[in-house]
Scaffold this active site. Structure first.
Site, short mmCIF file in Angstrom:
data_model
loop_
_atom_site.label_atom_id
_atom_site.label_comp_id
_atom_site.label_asym_id
_atom_site.label_seq_id
_atom_site.Cartn_x
_atom_site.Cartn_y
_atom_site.Cartn_z
N GLU A 134 58.22 34.82 60.60
CA GLU A 134 58.44 33.80 59.55
C GLU A 134 59.60 32.89 59.94
OE1 GLU A 134 58.15 37.05 59.04
OE2 GLU A 134 57.13 37.51 57.14
N LYS A 194 68.52 38.79 62.68
CA LYS A 194 69.15 39.85 63.48
C LYS A 194 68.42 39.99 64.81
CE LYS A 194 70.29 44.73 63.42
NZ LYS A 194 70.35 45.99 62.70
N LYS A 229 53.14 43.97 59.40
CA LYS A 229 53.52 42.94 60.40
C LYS A 229 52.56 42.96 61.57
CE LYS A 229 58.59 42.96 60.08
NZ LYS A 229 59.82 43.29 60.81
N HIS A 237 63.42 37.31 25.92
CA HIS A 237 62.28 36.62 25.30
C HIS A 237 61.02 36.80 26.14
CE1 HIS A 237 64.91 34.77 22.34
NE2 HIS A 237 65.80 34.83 23.32
N GLY A 296 70.07 44.86 58.48
CA GLY A 296 69.74 43.53 57.96
C GLY A 296 70.13 43.37 56.50
N ARG A 297 69.80 44.37 55.67
CA ARG A 297 70.07 44.25 54.23
C ARG A 297 71.54 44.52 53.89
NH1 ARG A 297 66.60 48.07 55.66
NH2 ARG A 297 67.05 50.27 55.32
O1 F6P Z 1 61.07 43.06 56.92
C1 F6P Z 1 61.94 43.90 57.56
C2 F6P Z 1 63.17 43.25 58.07
O2 F6P Z 1 63.43 43.84 59.29
C3 F6P Z 1 64.37 43.40 57.13
O3 F6P Z 1 64.94 44.66 57.20
C4 F6P Z 1 65.24 42.33 57.64
O4 F6P Z 1 66.29 42.04 56.76
C5 F6P Z 1 64.23 41.20 57.77
O5 F6P Z 1 63.07 41.85 58.26
C6 F6P Z 1 64.63 40.08 58.67
O6 F6P Z 1 64.87 40.52 59.97
P1 F6P Z 1 65.62 39.62 61.02
O7 F6P Z 1 67.00 39.38 60.52
O8 F6P Z 1 65.60 40.39 62.30
O9 F6P Z 1 64.87 38.33 61.13
#
Ligand code: F6P
Length: 541
Positions: A212, A206, A504, A384, A267-268
């Site tokens: 990452e 987003k 972060k 299990h 995002g979620r």
């Molecule tokens: O870790 C927080 C967060 O902002 C989530 O809410 C989001 O889904 C994820 O990081 C990834 O964010 P982006 O889509 O901006 O890379």
């Protein structure tokens, strides 16, 4: 607004809880033989049986009173109307617009957003058609056979969960992989055995600033360019999904190869947007639209159905009953469907990032429990492993069992056995087995307490005919709205996630301290300093 716990409706529930604590599900079922057919609700292809919950009609009435008193109806209307209910970020919350049919009107800042949604869906469909049909080729002219989505959190979990869930509908000619973790092992495993000439990366973010994702995307670009020997290969092997065109451009992806979405998509809550591109590539545009239609059917049910028959509202209220009054700390989600193996992880982010909050909308600390710890694994594997604790442990763990009446794979006698286990677990949890019953079986006296099941452990059962794209859409939307209702009652902002920021920021500060050539002057606490030094010693050994 009076604080939640001083509301008369809350106090009435607290008093009622005192009378319900000792009531056993055995009693409730004995008193009402129709209970198993009465405490059910159905919508959008989903059947919810909540009869094995420790509730009476009075409990449900009091919970519904609470929902009404907390203004849940007005909150629902505000969300659907595009009001900026994400107050800390000043944003509307409109994942429902992502699955609104053409012609629906949803206005944000004076603009109807639905035509834009469909324009992007159409572009995605056109692109997916070209990739799936072999018209979009890689740099060397070979067709694309591998799709690798690079993203994390909401830019990973939804598509990863949905492509697994919809395995049966996937184009078998396409290999789908997901890279999320900054641990290089993830990238290595995801690209193992893939031919770069036939691989398309979707960089999904987003913000397009997530460390990452950008790290994995840079590694992917190097992997691709190294193999294909030309920077120009990027144009044929990388597309981006983002709200941040300038960041996409900065990374080196042509905005012509970018699929946008909007800041009113959390995002979620984004798997319905272009973030679902990998899903559309896997199952095709038509099936993807079925997924959206299923979610939309649940949206309509949620928006228009009286609370007492409203699946998300009922699920939310039952969750609050255990979370706040029984003080259950967790919620298990147990899909009896191997293909839904990633659903618990998906719901972890949805629920815990949304409602894991300690202050209310006015910034006041809350004096009640908010979101539960969500966890789970598919059945029957969990039986299990951790079901021992569910049946005989000291903790109360409300469970959602999810199953499908019909199987998609015809491989023998598996399916009745799978469903038999699902039904058996809900029965065993609810009714248990008394010491008298155990003793009557001739069990030696010393073993009787060990082999007794107290029961009275609550569960929901959610059933659908079969796992289709539409049913998956409805199921995910059900949980989205459940989380929304709970957030509305707890008066928290379910749409921000400031809690992820501190870690972060510290990682950004620590990363150069790990790799600096000269010994850095460390000013963390003694534990963190020692860990950093230990890493540096190991790296230089
Ligand atoms: O870790 C927080 C967060 O902002 C989530 O809410 C989001 O889904 C994820 O990081 C990834 O964010 P982006 O889509 O901006 O890379």
């Amino acid at each position: 607004m009076p604080p939640l716990t001083s509301r008369p409706e809350w106090k009435a529930l607290a008093a009622h809880h005192e009378t319900m604590r000792g009531v056993h599900l055995r009693e409730l079922f004995a008193k009402d033989p129709q209970r198993g057919e009465r405490l059910v609700a159905e919508a959008a292809g989903l059947y919810l049986d909540y009869s094995k919950q420790r509730v009476t009609d009075e409990t449900l009435r009091l919970l519904l009173d609470l929902a009404r008193a907390c203004g849940v109806r007005a909150r629902v209307d505000a969300m659907f109307a595009g009001e900026k209910i994400n107050v800390t970020e000043g944003r509307a919350v409109l994942h429902v617009a992502l699955r609104a049919p053409r012609g629906t009107r949803i206005v944000v800042d004076g603009e109807d957003v639905v035509p834009g949604v469909h324009a992007v869906l159409d572009r995605m469909a056109e692109f997916a058609g070209r990739v799936r049909g072999g018209a979009w080729t890689g740099f060397t002219g070979r067709p694309i056979r591998n799709i690798v989505n690079i993203g994390i959190g909401g830019s990973d979990l939804g598509p990863a969960m949905a492509t697994d869930a919809l395995r049966w509908y996937r184009d078998p000619r396409l290999t789908l992989r997901f890279v999320s973790n900054v641990d290089g092992a993830d990238f290595v495993a995801a690209t193992h055995g893939l031919d770069p000439a036939e691989t398309l990366f979707i960089v999904s973010s987003k913000t397009f600033t997530t460390i990452e994702t950008l790290t994995n995307a840079r590694t992917a670009r190097a992997w691709c360019v190294r193999a294909l020997g030309d920077e120009r290969a990027v144009a044929k092997h990388f597309v981006a999904v983002s709200t941040a065109e300038s960041e996409v451009r900065k990374f080196g992806i042509d905005p012509a190869n970018m699929f946008p979405f909007w800041d009113w998509v959390g995002g979620r809550y984004s798997m319905w947007s272009a973030i679902g591109l990998s899903v559309m590539l896997a199952i095709g545009p038509e099936r993807f639209r079925e997924l959206l239609a299923g979610a939309h059917a649940m949206d309509e049910h949620f928006r228009a159905t009286p609370f007492e028959r409203n699946l998300p509202v009922v699920l939310a209220l039952l969750g609050i009953w255990y979370d706040d009054f029984f003080r259950a700390e967790t919620q298990a989600v147990l899909p009896y469907s191997h293909d839904l193996g990633r659903l618990p992880a998906y719901l972890q982010q949805l629920d815990m990032e949304s409602n894991g909050k300690h202050v209310d909308l006015d910034g006041r600390p809350v004096d009640y429990q908010t979101g539960p710890v969500v966890w789970g694994q598919p059945g029957t594997n969990g039986q299990h492993a951790y079901f021992q604790l569910l049946h005989q442990g000291t903790k109360l763990v409300p469970c959602d069992f999810i199953g499908f009446l019909r199987d998609l794979d015809d491989v023998g006698e598996h399916h009745p056995l799978l469903l038999a286990n699902l039904f058996a677990q809900t029965e065993a949890l609810a009714f248990g087995k008394t010491a008298e019953q155990v003793a009557a079986e001739g069990v030696p006296a010393f073993q009787v307490p060990h082999r007794t099941f107290e029961g009275n452990r609550p569960s929901n059962t959610i059933l659908a005919e079969r796992l289709t794209p539409a049913v998956l859409g409805a199921l995910v939307a059900l949980y989205e709205h459940k989380v929304f209702v709970q957030g509305a009652i707890w008066r928290v902002n379910s749409f921000d996630q400031w809690g992820v920021e501190l870690g972060k920021a510290l990682a950004t500060r620590i990363a150069p301290e790990l790799t600096a050539r000269d010994e850095p002057r460390l000013t963390h606490d003694s534990s963190t300093n020692a860990l950093i030094r230990r890493f540096r010693r190991s790296a230089s050994a």
